[in-house]
Design a protein around this motif. Structure first.
Motif, PDB file in Angstrom:
ATOM      1  N   GLU A 210       0.821  -1.212   0.000  1.00 30.88           N
ATOM      2  CA  GLU A 210       0.000   0.000   0.000  1.00 30.88           C
ATOM      3  C   GLU A 210       0.855   1.263   0.000  1.00 30.88           C
TER       4      GLU A 210
ATOM      5  N   ALA B 141       0.867   4.027  -2.903  1.00 28.23           N
ATOM      6  CA  ALA B 141       0.581   5.431  -2.582  1.00 28.23           C
ATOM      7  C   ALA B 141       1.651   6.350  -3.161  1.00 28.23           C
TER       8      ALA B 141
ATOM      9  N   ASP C 271      -3.338  10.352  -8.251  1.00 27.45           N
ATOM     10  CA  ASP C 271      -4.439  10.549  -7.309  1.00 27.45           C
ATOM     11  C   ASP C 271      -3.893  10.748  -5.896  1.00 27.45           C
TER      12      ASP C 271
ATOM     13  N   GLU D 107      -5.173  12.122  -3.284  1.00 22.97           N
ATOM     14  CA  GLU D 107      -6.131  11.854  -2.212  1.00 22.97           C
ATOM     15  C   GLU D 107      -6.233  10.358  -1.922  1.00 22.97           C
ATOM     16  N   LYS D 108      -6.264   9.558  -2.958  1.00 18.29           N
ATOM     17  CA  LYS D 108      -6.288   8.111  -2.742  1.00 18.29           C
ATOM     18  C   LYS D 108      -4.968   7.650  -2.110  1.00 18.29           C
TER      19      LYS D 108
ATOM     20  N   LYS E 283      -3.148   9.332   0.008  1.00 19.76           N
ATOM     21  CA  LYS E 283      -3.255   9.626   1.436  1.00 19.76           C
ATOM     22  C   LYS E 283      -4.046   8.536   2.165  1.00 19.76           C
ATOM     23  N   ALA E 284      -5.129   8.105   1.533  1.00 22.77           N
ATOM     24  CA  ALA E 284      -5.968   7.079   2.146  1.00 22.77           C
ATOM     25  C   ALA E 284      -5.211   5.752   2.285  1.00 22.77           C
ATOM     26  N   LEU E 285      -4.418   5.414   1.288  1.00 21.73           N
ATOM     27  CA  LEU E 285      -3.631   4.186   1.344  1.00 21.73           C
ATOM     28  C   LEU E 285      -2.593   4.245   2.465  1.00 21.73           C
TER      29      LEU E 285
ATOM     30  N   LYS F  31      -4.349   3.780   5.754  1.00 21.39           N
ATOM     31  CA  LYS F  31      -4.705   2.381   5.922  1.00 21.39           C
ATOM     32  C   LYS F  31      -3.498   1.547   6.344  1.00 21.39           C
TER      33      LYS F  31
END
Length: 532
Positions: free
Chosen positions: A305, A309, A352, A354-355, A357-359, A362
């Motif tokens: 991940e 990212a 991406d 924003e994605k 950051k989410a990864l 997580k």
């Protein structure tokens, strides 16, 4: 390192005196860096290959100048057994090793030299290797240390290689720089003198140019080999590498006539070269890849991940616009589109942040996590400005909460430390060496290459099984099928972020005749002359 008191005077006379630099029998090449040594077997970089393999040495088989076709070299011909495991090379007679002020051979090239060259790489207990401990990254990266069962001298001019299993790329591998043939007699001489390490500083070969002098960060001097076995390839009395690390300075020296050919121009230099009536520039699509390698042995890069990212947070288009300046093509795969078996169905994850950051969230990665981002200190066709690339990615990653510390070293040190795995993320580039997919998928990403040119330190048994099956097949369609599967495994694991494939430019003065751009990113001067 042995030096000459006359060297500084020699350097000054060669580089400062324009009449000598412009003399028809002397060519000055403004090169980009100091080589770490002159034993091609120990290196994987064009800097070392240009300074040794393309000047001092020959190989059993060679690539045609400016092309990818195999031609006879020190072997006049060769045969391959029906099962693809036995290669018999018939050697050229009458080939002389170089005579220098540090070695004078007493015999001509023969099978003993071929056996020594490869046995030194194959056998860790070889007397010369024990006297001068060395690693041979290309040899091991391609698994040749495991696949060559034996090397036999059948007679003075016949050598037989027996493989454990079929290797479809074997003949092409032997045309690569690392397979340059050394003198067994010179090696014996060095052993007796207790100076085995001198094989890497004072080379003896059979090639078109004879090594004369080297001053680090200044100059390498060669003499044309008047006894060369292919005399039509030696059209220069002297070849001088004027080591000039700054690209702007290389351009100025070229314009001033202080060198006739200049390596690795910046994209912005090409327009200026074209405006100068005394200069010309060759160009062709590059068989290369510029990329970022993630060291998966360093947490948190061991987490998929995190690599995903970092990959999707890089604005590749911005890098291509700013760094390559219109001379780069977006790379999505682990090798260039010109390489047969390239899978054009592979696509990038979209940019991406924003994605990304989410990864990271997580994966449990805290804001402000630091990574060391290594930037190459030299200009390369695959990346003309690694420092700017690093700065742009540093800003990209800052937007997702990752602090990248930019690190660089002198070129030889950069490669040495990276091979030891000191980096977190590393900017690197590769230009194909032999036209075979294994030169990418094996050399750069396999388990065998983890201690060599696999700077991601990534090892996946499923991936390795695919590329090894492909390598032993003589059915090209089967190889393509397996290599395409491997490319998908590699893409999904994200050990690298491909950035770009570049156009290759070679600026030179108009008096240079018959220089050929190598598809493998090398600078070869045999066959080159200067108009009078």
């Amino acid at each position: 390192m042995r030096t000459s008191f006359a060297l500084s005077f020699l350097t000054a006379s060669l580089l400062a005196a324009a009449p000598l630099a412009q003399a028809a029998s002397n060519l000055v090449y403004c090169s980009e860096a100091s080589p770490a040594g002159f034993d091609p077997a120990q290196y994987t970089s064009g800097t070392e290959f240009d300074a040794s393999a393309e000047t001092v040495f020959n190989r059993l088989v060679q690539f045609e100048r400016g092309g990818t076709t195999l031609t006879p070299g020190l072997a006049e011909k060769w045969e391959i057994s029906p099962d693809g495991k036995v290669y018999t090379f018939h050697l050229r007679k009458g080939v002389k090793f170089h005579t220098t002020d540090y070695f004078k051979p007493t015999r001509e090239f023969n099978a003993d030299d071929v056996v020594f060259t490869f046995q030194r790489m194959l056998d860790k207990e070889h007397p010369f290797r024990k006297a001068y401990p060395s690693e041979f990254p290309y040899f091991s990266d391609m698994g040749l240390d495991k696949n060559i069962a034996k090397i036999e001298k059948r007679d003075d001019y016949t050598v037989v290689f027996t493989l454990n299993q079929t290797d479809a790329a074997f003949a092409s591998d032997l045309a690569m720089s690392f397979a340059s043939i050394q003198s067994a007699e010179y090696a014996d001489h060095l052993l007796k003198q207790g100076k085995a390490a001198d094989i890497n500083q004072y080379p003896i070969g059979t090639g078109p140019f004879v090594f004369s002098r080297y001053q680090k960060d200044a100059v390498i001097r060669y003499k044309g080999n008047k006894d060369y076995w292919k005399p039509e390839d030696v059209k220069l009395d002297n070849l001088i590498f004027a080591i000039t690390t700054d690209a702007a300075t290389r351009l100025q020296k070229l314009k001033a006539g202080e060198c006739q050919i200049s390596g690795y121009p910046r994209p912005a230099d090409i327009a200026e070269v074209r405006k100068d009536s005394s200069l010309k520039v060759l160009q062709q699509p590059g068989f290369n890849l510029g990329y970022f390698a993630y060291n998966v042995q360093h947490p948190p890069l061991d987490k998929l991940e995190v690599r995903q990212a970092l990959d999707m947070a890089i604005n590749k288009k911005a890098i291509i616009d700013a760094v390559y300046q219109g001379n780069g093509k977006l790379a999505t795969n682990s090798m260039p589109p010109a390489q047969w078996s390239y899978d054009d169905t592979i696509k990038d994850a979209p940019y991406d942040p924003e994605k990304a950051k989410a990864l990271l969230k997580k994966a449990g990665i805290k804001q402000g996590t630091q990574l060391n981002l290594w930037a190459m200190p030299v200009v390369r066709a695959s990346n003309p400005n690694a420092r700017l690339s690093a700065q742009m990615v540093q800003a990209d990653w800052a937007r997702i909460g990752i602090k990248a510390n930019i690190v660089t070293y002198e070129w030889g040190e950069y490669i040495k430390r990276a091979r030891q795995g000191e980096h977190d993320v590393m900017i690197y580039g590769w230009t194909g060496d032999n036209g075979d997919p294994d030169n990418w998928l094996g050399v750069l990403y396999s388990c065998d290459a983890v201690n060599g040119s696999n700077y991601s330190k990534w090892c996946d048994p499923a991936y390795d099984k695919l590329i090894k099956q492909a390598k032993i097949s003589n059915d090209r369609e089967e190889r393509i099928r397996l290599y395409k599967q491997a490319q998908h495994v590699l893409k999904d694991a994200v050990p690298i972020t491909p950035i770009a494939h570049s156009i290759v430019y070679q600026p030179m003065r108009k008096e240079v005749q018959d220089f050929k751009i190598s598809p493998f990113g090398l600078s070869a001067f045999y066959g080159v002359s200067l108009a009078r």
